[in-house]
Design a protein around this motif. Structure first.
Motif, PDB file in Angstrom:
ATOM      1  N   MET A  30     -19.624 -17.124 -50.835  1.00  0.00           N
ATOM      2  CA  MET A  30     -19.313 -17.299 -52.254  1.00  0.00           C
ATOM      3  C   MET A  30     -20.558 -17.212 -53.127  1.00  0.00           C
ATOM      4  SD  MET A  30     -16.293 -17.349 -52.537  1.00  0.00           S
ATOM      5  CE  MET A  30     -15.531 -16.848 -51.045  1.00  0.00           C
TER       6      MET A  30
ATOM      7  N   HIS B   1     -21.643 -25.455 -58.196  1.00  0.00           N
ATOM      8  CA  HIS B   1     -21.229 -24.064 -58.337  1.00  0.00           C
ATOM      9  C   HIS B   1     -20.201 -23.670 -57.285  1.00  0.00           C
ATOM     10  CE1 HIS B   1     -24.749 -22.503 -61.001  1.00  0.00           C
ATOM     11  NE2 HIS B   1     -24.005 -23.435 -61.579  1.00  0.00           N
TER      12      HIS B   1
ATOM     13  N   ARG C  77     -14.479 -23.588 -55.018  1.00  0.00           N
ATOM     14  CA  ARG C  77     -14.642 -22.216 -54.538  1.00  0.00           C
ATOM     15  C   ARG C  77     -15.024 -22.178 -53.063  1.00  0.00           C
ATOM     16  NH1 ARG C  77     -19.010 -20.058 -56.349  1.00  0.00           N
ATOM     17  NH2 ARG C  77     -18.201 -17.956 -56.221  1.00  0.00           N
TER      18      ARG C  77
ATOM     19  N   ASN D  73      -8.989 -20.624 -60.765  1.00  0.00           N
ATOM     20  CA  ASN D  73      -9.932 -21.611 -60.260  1.00  0.00           C
ATOM     21  C   ASN D  73      -9.707 -22.995 -60.883  1.00  0.00           C
ATOM     22  OD1 ASN D  73     -12.681 -23.024 -60.742  1.00  0.00           O
ATOM     23  ND2 ASN D  73     -12.957 -21.711 -58.964  1.00  0.00           N
ATOM     24  N   ALA D  74      -9.813 -24.020 -60.032  1.00  0.00           N
ATOM     25  CA  ALA D  74      -9.525 -25.377 -60.507  1.00  0.00           C
ATOM     26  C   ALA D  74     -10.427 -25.782 -61.665  1.00  0.00           C
ATOM     27  CB  ALA D  74      -9.671 -26.375 -59.366  1.00  0.00           C
ATOM     28  N   LEU D  75     -11.658 -25.309 -61.677  1.00  0.00           N
ATOM     29  CA  LEU D  75     -12.568 -25.754 -62.734  1.00  0.00           C
ATOM     30  C   LEU D  75     -12.580 -24.827 -63.943  1.00  0.00           C
ATOM     31  CD1 LEU D  75     -15.623 -27.364 -60.953  1.00  0.00           C
ATOM     32  CD2 LEU D  75     -13.595 -28.412 -61.918  1.00  0.00           C
TER      33      LEU D  75
END
Ligand SMILES: Cc1cc2nc3c(=O)[nH]c(=O)nc-3n(C[C@H](O)[C@H](O)[C@H](O)COP(=O)(O)OP(=O)(O)OC[C@H]3O[C@@H](n4cnc5c(N)ncnc54)[C@H](O)[C@@H]3O)c2cc1C
Ligand code: SF4
Ligand code: SF4
Ligand code: SF4
Ligand code: SF4
Ligand code: FES
Lengths: 663, 145, 267
Positions: C169, C204, C208, C252-254
């Motif tokens: 990632m 970060h 992910r 994405n959750a964030l």
């Protein structure tokens, strides 16, 4: 090396009373990059501003920090002054020594030190400021109005009369909305059709209005002044140009047993139909779901009888894309459905109807020609019970809010009933009577005093049928909850006003917000009631919250005025505080890796994908790009980006970092 | 060293609610302790977690982060995004053993001038009681006796 | 194993793919990544318990990307999870990479993100006992002790970035660590910079990380850095109900939110 000037204001005693201003000037003079630092009694006064302007010229300043009050107060003042002296306005910043320091702290050394720190922070910010120029975007002077109820019609007429082009999109075959179904309207009891029809015709004939009925918005891209809207024009299966509206097809269609929506299922219509006699446009539409030809290929009568050959069974939906500068949403409301009232037998007993059905019964153009007959056997009802707040203010039914119009139209219904059935008795079960409005309370009083409607404060718990009567059981809360039982011939439910079906989907198509009930959300409940949070999209009528006609029309005109004001400019000017995705030399092109996680984070859909191509047109890389017309400068994307590829002008990474490093 | 420890507090606040709220604290002449330094950002959505991290590196004893209440964000949802980030960031800080007691998150509206004043005082007192942020300062080698 | 080779050869022969990325024997008992572009090279492929590397990381490298259409040996579920996450992040087009999953008595060929998801539904994701034990031990520690634990670990970090480079990632062309305007994190390896680096890396990767553990295995000095991202992932999953590598279609959750997200600490 920067040449920054620091101007510390005493604000009379307001700052100087607790902060040692000359000391602040002295301390900040020592900051590297500061070449000039003075204090003065009132910086915002004319002499104060002149002092700044002259210093800019004399000391060749390239950045200014005014240490005074809140930037929320005087930032525009000082930026303007700086600009007049030749410094880019965005190179002028304010340190807030008053609201954030002198007014909230005691007079002592710590306070003065804090004041100097606040200046230091801003000096570092100015050092990393870049000259910015306000963004200009062109405006397409065509408005889109979605929904052709009274709200949409009013808005469209106002915009068109201001000299701008309007496209009015209505999803059903005719404009008019709920108002076209009403019999007479409170608080004056004038006939709804009589006041509405002329406006419908005016809208249809206005040279600046393009009417698109039986059409729906499919897609909206772009931003204020520059939307690209795709509308699906559903196939009516009738060539509008060839059709003369003679109506022969409608009379000859053999399939006549389809419940008539306009009459709320109290009458029938054929498969090819005009929703109501005054419909605009007055041309038929084939209801393909119910047409025999579309079901099994047989029939084709309408095509045979049409004198102009206007029937087009093979007509298809059309997708039309247009450039639009502003959008007004006016999609109205719906009423709560029958399945929500098992306790009242609504949907089960034919004589339990809703308010809109009563409007049709009372309407001269309705299925009974305005004679009140109950649906089951066509008898004149001698006792009618009206139940206000059917579903409204009822958490169990998911509608905690007040539907606002029901108290008034229920009072109206009792009057219409009494005027038509003189010996009849109307009962009203209610929770509270909400009749605020010009002549509204008088209207309700008339229903009670002159037309002798009996108002009972309480809820109805159950309705059941017995010997051809509807037994209404309730309680009178003004009589200590004493049980009440009324044998009625007909019951009318004032069902809750709800948002249109799929209004959330529509809101998402337009990228506007909606509340938890599906009504579209205004930008500010008090100060910006007709705007949405998406610039260039406005609201009118019952799509925002339950409304009656006067309010709807007022809001329609307000939205129209907003659009006209927007269209009075050829270009829009915006604050240049917007995000930018960096661009670099090949082979990197941008430090953006194209993860597009920022895309979902942006509240304004301002982030687009850009393909970077080589000379032969091959895509090398796909990266993010911010549309400065849409970006509002919140910086959510900036904090989110892992590669620091996005930055926010005016609040950049370097600026915040530098500010922090002074501490 | 007999002098009382004066904590250094760095605050990041959004322009539309908390900054305006703090302005109101001033206009209402509500007094609070002068230890806090406010950095103005457009929205809580703009507050990179790295700023909080860097504030500690610069020797902050406490950090405050504040913006509009849910549903009130000037940009409709910057604060919702920020909240999710904080929820994870705070967990991670704690997992790495960094003291989350030293970071105060709040919603302060433009009308809550009194709340801002009271909160700054409360945080200042609390951090003063906790003492200097020695753990973090030692990492940088910042003047700790 | 034989059916895997058979399948790989068929695909290469039919021209459906240009290369197979899999594992081959390394020195002693180790396994190393192996690119096979011919039948001869296919014969070197192995697939067994010793194949631990998450090959998805290599798929993001320019050299491999430019070979053309690829099949990857996905004996590790985390390779498929990586592919899903990379698809969600627009790094890999859905359907661009074939996955060959060695299975009981044969090989499963998966071509789409949906197929990956369906396959993954059959293999539960679980941390190793060792990792779980250390995580639990850390969580149970008093905070100051946990601080000391990590500081001690980080003190060995020399910022070689092996953890970053091995992560599927961490495909950014320019990492925040390499950003110098401003220089968010100091370049040299010292206490504050190391702490910041690991905080940034974990943040970060929150939402992910596919929990392959590659970063931890890559660290030459044995810092359990993967526990940081594992922990972040647990936090994201517990609070928002979705984690990294689960789907190619969920946002994405964030970078999303729910207005009713529940927290307990905001005043
Ligand atoms: C029983 C009853 C009695 C009433 N009596 C009175 C009264 O006496 N006096 C009074 O002041 N008010 C009365 N009202 C209130 C009045 O009906 C409303 O105030 C008014 O109709 C609101 O107008 P509108 O244009 O906002 O919505 P609507 O009338 O609902 O019009 C919305 C229009 O938008 C169209 N539309 C919906 N979705 C879409 C879409 N996606 N795309 C395109 N078009 C779409 C609809 O087809 C419709 O034509 C009454 C209401 C009821 C229910
Ligand atoms: S700008 Fe940043 S977050 Fe957005 S796509 Fe590029 S790398 Fe991803
Ligand atoms: S600054 Fe805010 S509005 Fe602008 S692109 Fe970024 S997230 Fe969207
Ligand atoms: S952070 Fe570590 S465990 Fe997570 S995806 Fe990257 S390498 Fe794998
Ligand atoms: S691999 Fe280990 S030593 Fe290298 S940067 Fe990562 S944690 Fe530090
Ligand atoms: S503007 Fe205050 S939180 Fe977004």
């Amino acid at each position: 090396m920067s040449r920054i000037g620091v101007f510390t204001c005493h604000c009379g005693e307001n700052i100087a009373g607790t902060v040692d201003c000359p000391k602040v000037a002295e301390l900040t003079r020592q900051i590297p990059g500061v070449v000039h630092s003075v204090d003065y009694k009132y910086m915002c006064s004319d002499p104060g501003q002149t002092l700044i302007k002259e210093a800019i010229k004399e000391h060749k300043l390239d950045g200014v920090v005014v240490a005074a009050c809140s930037p929320r107060m005087h930032e525009p003042t000082f930026r303007k002054a700086a600009a007049e002296a030749g410094v880019n306005p965005y190179l002028c910043e304010m340190a807030n020594l008053r609201e954030h320091c002198s007014w909230v702290h005691e007079k002592n050394e710590a306070t003065t030190q804090k004041a100097a720190d606040l200046v230091r922070i801003m000096v570092e910010k100015v050092k990393h400021d870049t000259p910015l120029t306000p963004i200009k975007v062109p405006v397409t002077k065509t408005a889109l109005v979605v929904g052709g109820g009274i709200a949409g019609i009013q808005t469209a007429l106002d915009i068109a009369n201001a000299g701008h082009q309007v496209v009015l999109v209505e999803k059903s075959p005719s404009i008019g909305g709920h108002m076209s179904q009403l019999s007479e309207t409170f608080p004056t009891l004038d006939c709804s059709q009589c006041i509405l029809t002329p406006r419908m015709v005016e809208a249809a004939q206005h040279p600046n209005i393009k009417l698109m009925t039986y059409s729906e918005v499919e897609k909206v891209d772009g931003f204020i002044g520059n939307f690209k809207v795709t509308v699906r024009k559903k196939a009516k299966k009738v060539d509008e140009k060839a059709c003369t509206g003679c109506g022969l097809c409608v009379t000859k269609c053999p399939n006549k047993k389809i419940p008539d929506e306009f009459n709320e299922g109290l009458a029938f219509r054929p498969a090819i139909y005009v929703p109501f006699p005054q419909a605009v446009p007055n041309k038929p539409t084939i209801d393909t779901a119910n047409c025999t030809y579309f079901k099994n290929g047989k029939c084709g009568v309408c095509s045979k009888v049409c004198p102009t050959g206007a029937i087009r069974y093979d007509q298809e939906d059309e997708l039309i894309t247009m450039d639009i500068g502003a959008i007004v949403m006016a999609t109205g409301f719906k009423l709560m459905q029958t399945d929500k009232f098992p306790e009242y037998g609504y949907g089960k007993y034919k004589d339990v109807i809703d308010g809109m059905q009563f409007e049709r019964l009372a309407s001269a153009s309705g299925p009974t020609a305005g004679v009140i007959k109950r649906p089951s056997d066509g008898k004149e009802p001698e006792t009618v019970v009206f139940i206000a707040c059917s579903g409204s203010r009822d958490r169990a039914k998911g509608v905690p809010y007040c539907s606002k119009i029901c108290c008034m139209y229920t009072a109206k219904h009792t009057m219409l009933y009494k005027h038509k059935v003189h010996h009849g008795q109307a009962y009203v079960f209610y929770m509270d009577i909400r009749s605020a409005g010009k002549d509204y309370d008088e209207f309700v009083r008339r229903a009670i005093e002159e037309d002798e409607a009996k108002y009972i404060r309480g809820r109805v718990s159950r309705i059941y049928e017995e010997d051809g009567k509807l037994i209404v059981k309730g309680a009178d809360t003004l009589m200590n909850g004493e049980p009440v039982e009324i044998k009625a011939d007909m019951v009318v439910l004032a069902t809750a006003v709800q948002s249109q079906d799929r209004s959330e989907d529509l809101a998402q198509t337009l990228h506007i917000s909606y509340d938890k009930y599906g009504f579209f959300a205004e930008a500010h409940p008090k100060l910006r009631p007709v705007e949405t949070n998406t610039a260039g999209i406005f609201l009118a009528g019952a799509c925002q919250a339950p409304r009656d006609i006067p309010e709807t029309v007022a809001q329609g005109s307000a939205a129209g005025a907003k659009v006209a004001a927007l269209f009075s400019q050829d270009e829009l000017t915006r604050e240049p505080i917007v995000a930018v995705v960096n661009r670099q030399a090949p082979p990197l092109f941008s430090t953006c890796t194209g993860c597009f996680l920022c895309q979902t984070a942006c509240p304004y859909q301002a982030i687009e994908q850009e393909e970077i191509k080589d000379r032969s047109g091959r895509v090398i890389k796909t990266v993010a790009k911010v549309n400065p017309g849409l970006c509002q400068g919140c910086g959510t994307c900036v904090a989110f980006c892992r590669t620091k590829a996005i930055d926010l002008a005016g609040f950049s990474n370097e600026q915040l970092f530098a500010e922090l490093m002074t501490l | 060293m007999s002098e009382q420890f004066e904590p250094k507090i760095t605050a990041f606040v959004c322009n539309w609610c908390t900054y305006a709220g703090a302005d109101l604290t001033g206009t209402s002449r509500i007094k609070y302790q002068p230890n806090v330094r406010v950095l103005r950002v457009p929205c809580t959505g703009r507050i990179d977690f790295m700023l909080i991290m860097k504030a500690f590196e610069r020797g902050a004893d406490g950090v405050m982060i504040s913006g509009c209440h849910p549903n009130d964000c000037h940009y409709t949802s910057g604060n919702y995004h920020a909240r999710r980030r904080w929820m994870v960031f705070r967990d991670l800080m704690d997992f790495m053993g960094i003291d989350t007691e030293r970071v105060t998150f709040s919603w302060v509206s433009a009308a809550e001038g009194a709340k801002w004043g009271a909160l700054v005082n409360e945080v200042t007192d609390k951090i003063r009681a906790l003492g200097p942020n020695t753990e973090q300062k030692q990492l940088v080698g910042l003047g700790v006796e | 194993m034989e059916s895997l080779k058979q399948k790989a050869k068929e695909l290469l022969e039919a021209g459906e793919i240009k290369a197979v990325l899999g594992y081959a024997r390394g020195t002693s008992d180790t396994r190393r990544p192996h690119v096979a572009m011919s039948a001869l090279e296919v014969d070197k492929l192995v697939a067994d318990q010793a194949c631990t590397t998450n090959l998805a990381n290599l798929l993001m490298k320019h050299e491999i990307k430019h070979l053309g259409k690829l099949a990857v040996v996905a004996s590790r579920p985390s390779t498929l999870r990586s592919l899903l996450q990379l698809t969600a992040e627009h790094q890999v087009a859905d359907g661009a990479i074939l996955a060959l999953v060695p299975a009981e008595g044969g090989v499963k060929q998966l071509g789409t993100a949906q197929a990956f998801e369906e396959h993954l539904a059959l293999v539960p994701q679980k941390k190793t006992e060792k990792d779980q034990a250390l995580l639990d031990r850390l969580k149970a520690m008093p905070r100051a002790e946990r601080f000391a634990f990590w500081q001690k670990e980080f003190s060995r970090c020399m910022k070689c970035y092996a953890c970053r480079n091995s992560c599927p990632m961490c495909y950014c062309e320019r990492c925040t660590m390499d950003c110098n305007r401003p220089q968010w994190v100091p370049v040299p390896s010292h206490a504050v910079g190391n702490q910041e680096y690991h905080l940034v890396r974990a943040m970060h990767l929150a939402g992910r990380c596919v929990e392959c553990g590659e970063c931890g295995r890559a660290c030459p000095v044995g810092i359990p850095v993967h526990l940081l991202t594992f922990f972040a992932e647990d936090s994201v999953r517990a609070q928002f109900g979705q984690g990294g590598g689960a789907s190619a279609t969920i946002d994405n959750a964030l970078s999303t939110f729910r207005p009713d997200d529940k927290e307990t600490f905001i005043r």
